[in-house]
Design an enzyme around this catalytic site. Structure first.
Site, PDB file in Angstrom:
ATOM      1  N   LYS A   1      35.977  26.168  52.233  1.00  0.00           N
ATOM      2  CA  LYS A   1      36.187  25.884  50.810  1.00  0.00           C
ATOM      3  C   LYS A   1      37.659  26.119  50.459  1.00  0.00           C
ATOM      4  O   LYS A   1      38.401  26.702  51.257  1.00  0.00           O
ATOM      5  CB  LYS A   1      35.271  26.768  49.968  1.00  0.00           C
ATOM      6  CG  LYS A   1      35.529  28.251  50.129  1.00  0.00           C
ATOM      7  CD  LYS A   1      34.432  29.067  49.459  1.00  0.00           C
ATOM      8  CE  LYS A   1      34.709  30.541  49.610  1.00  0.00           C
ATOM      9  NZ  LYS A   1      33.551  31.352  49.203  1.00  0.00           N
TER      10      LYS A   1
ATOM     11  N   ARG B   1      25.739  36.503  40.419  1.00  0.00           N
ATOM     12  CA  ARG B   1      26.559  35.311  40.326  1.00  0.00           C
ATOM     13  C   ARG B   1      25.555  34.167  40.318  1.00  0.00           C
ATOM     14  O   ARG B   1      24.728  34.108  39.423  1.00  0.00           O
ATOM     15  CB  ARG B   1      27.549  35.294  41.504  1.00  0.00           C
ATOM     16  CG  ARG B   1      28.897  34.750  41.134  1.00  0.00           C
ATOM     17  CD  ARG B   1      29.930  35.002  42.209  1.00  0.00           C
ATOM     18  NE  ARG B   1      29.533  34.465  43.508  1.00  0.00           N
ATOM     19  CZ  ARG B   1      30.337  34.392  44.567  1.00  0.00           C
ATOM     20  NH1 ARG B   1      31.581  34.818  44.472  1.00  0.00           N
ATOM     21  NH2 ARG B   1      29.925  33.893  45.705  1.00  0.00           N
TER      22      ARG B   1
ATOM     23  N   TYR C   1      65.962  40.456  38.916  1.00  0.00           N
ATOM     24  CA  TYR C   1      65.558  40.476  37.506  1.00  0.00           C
ATOM     25  C   TYR C   1      65.099  41.871  37.103  1.00  0.00           C
ATOM     26  O   TYR C   1      64.339  42.524  37.819  1.00  0.00           O
ATOM     27  CB  TYR C   1      64.402  39.501  37.279  1.00  0.00           C
ATOM     28  CG  TYR C   1      64.847  38.053  37.288  1.00  0.00           C
ATOM     29  CD1 TYR C   1      65.750  37.576  36.338  1.00  0.00           C
ATOM     30  CD2 TYR C   1      64.349  37.173  38.239  1.00  0.00           C
ATOM     31  CE1 TYR C   1      66.151  36.248  36.341  1.00  0.00           C
ATOM     32  CE2 TYR C   1      64.732  35.843  38.250  1.00  0.00           C
ATOM     33  CZ  TYR C   1      65.637  35.386  37.294  1.00  0.00           C
ATOM     34  OH  TYR C   1      66.030  34.073  37.308  1.00  0.00           O
TER      35      TYR C   1
ATOM     36  N   MET D   1      61.367  33.354  41.402  1.00  0.00           N
ATOM     37  CA  MET D   1      60.644  32.103  41.654  1.00  0.00           C
ATOM     38  C   MET D   1      60.941  31.559  43.057  1.00  0.00           C
ATOM     39  O   MET D   1      60.041  31.081  43.747  1.00  0.00           O
ATOM     40  CB  MET D   1      61.021  31.065  40.594  1.00  0.00           C
ATOM     41  CG  MET D   1      60.198  29.804  40.693  1.00  0.00           C
ATOM     42  SD  MET D   1      60.672  28.555  39.485  1.00  0.00           S
ATOM     43  CE  MET D   1      60.038  29.225  37.970  1.00  0.00           C
TER      44      MET D   1
END
Ligand SMILES: *Cc1c(COP(=O)(O)O)cnc(C)c1O
Length: 356
Positions: free
Chosen positions: A35, A130, A253, A301
């Site tokens: 999957k 679930r 950052y 990023m």
């Protein structure tokens, strides 16, 4: 030259991991779980390396059709079944095995016009809450489905919420026993963790996923270190810049890291837009020129900074392994507060992939 990041898939490792999964459950057949585009590896790239499997289990009809169009003849199991009754025509055409977890699906199967019966996995809720029928509904559901002309072979399926724990399968196994009492039904219960660690759950079909790709179902590489399982995906890049810091200099950052003394650092062409976890803190393991070192500061990023103190010979162009054989994806994931599953699935489309 193009940006140096690349993911490499080791198809021999994939084959070996399937063989190891089989050895762990020698009397069961194996659904290889592919999957989420084979856990981010790309179903098209890897399915042939898994062609020793007895069947493929997945969620998306497109992926199932792709396998049929490439010539896969053995079973394909749709783990969440059909999402609306129109899809049954496609299940029929491509001969797909469907999970049935809700009453509306039984009604849809009763009404469908099929060319031949479909095999069905009856999904039971064994405690995870679930998908699936309650244990006390199973007898009734089983009989309803058994009576339908459109239904072929039937198997009882359940899924474990914490099979990586020692006692994690006891309670759900009891519920399955109770639900199945008096039914002569094949069963499929075991995910990777249960395949490796709970032989009493194996029954007719096991459903390993993460171990095929060579990561640990518990999130701890240590737990599978002795099994022979091998990482399939290696994510590599290179150092594209060097900075020499003085004591007190900040990095990246938010200046999330400050040097305590003079320190040489490297800038790696890999960031969260490549699928590297943005939450990986300073100290996340990474290998430069074969030496394990650590990330420094925030992940950007397109870049991460790494400590070159343990590898003073490293420079621009030095090879960096973000995860693979040297730096286990489980260790990167646990540093970042997640699991190997998520990192694999999150590999970004912009990363070129090579297969070995
Ligand atoms: C994803 C999934 C599996 C495989 O789980 P792993 O932990 O990757 O082995 C098995 N069964 C079902 C129903 C699943 O959704």
């Amino acid at each position: 030259m193009s940006r140096p990041i690349v993911a490499t898939l080791d198809c021999a490792a994939l084959r070996q991991n399937l063989a190891i999964s089989r050895q762990a459950a020698p009397n069961s057949r194996v659904w290889s779980v592919v999957k989420a585009n084979a856990y981010g590896h790309g179903i098209e790239r890897i399915w042939q390396s898994l062609s020793d499997t007895d069947g493929f289990a997945l969620l998306g009809l497109e992926e199932a059709i792709l396998l049929r169009e490439r010539g896969w003849k053995k079973p394909i199991l749709l783990l969440e079944g059909f999402f609306n009754s129109d899809e049954l025509a496609i299940f029929d055409r491509y001969r797909l095995t469907t999970s049935v977890h809700s009453n509306w699906q039984i009604q849809a199967l009763a009404k469908a016009k099929l060319s031949a019966p479909l095999d069905v996995y009856v999904k039971m809720n064994s405690g995870m809450n679930r998908l699936g029928f309650q244990p006390e509904q199973i007898h009734n559901v089983w009989q309803k489905l058994r009576a339908l002309e459109n239904v072929g072979e039937m198997t009882l399926m359940a899924h474990f919420a914490e099979a990586e724990k020692n006692s994690g399968v006891l309670e759900p196994m009891k519920r399955v026993e109770q639900a199945a009492e008096g039914l002569d039904c094949p069963r499929s219960l075991a995910n990777s963790a249960a395949t490796l660690w709970h032989p009493e759950t194996h029954y007719d079909w096991v459903r390993p996923g993460i171990i095929l790709y060579g990561a640990s179902p518990s999130g701890q590489w240590q737990d599978i270190a002795g099994t022979g399982l091998k990482p399939v995906m290696t994510l590599r890049s290179e150092i594209i810049g060097i900075q020499n810091l003085k004591a007190g200099d900040g990095v990246g950052y938010g200046y999330r890291y400050h040097a305590h003394e003079e320190q040489r650092i490297g800038v790696v062409a890999c960031g969260y837009a490549d699928g590297y976890p943005r939450h990986a803190p300073t100290g996340t393991p990474v290998a430069v020129d074969g030496v394990v070192t650590q990330t420094l500061g925030a992940v950007s990023m397109d870049m991460i900074m790494v400590d070159l103190t343990p590898c003073p010979q490293a420079g621009i162009g030095s090879k960096v392994e973000l995860w693979g054989n040297q730096v286990k994806i489980d260790d990167v994931a646990s540093a970042a507060g997640t699991v190997g599953y998520e990192l694999m699935c999150a590999l970004a489309p912009r990363v070129p992939v090579e297969t070995l």
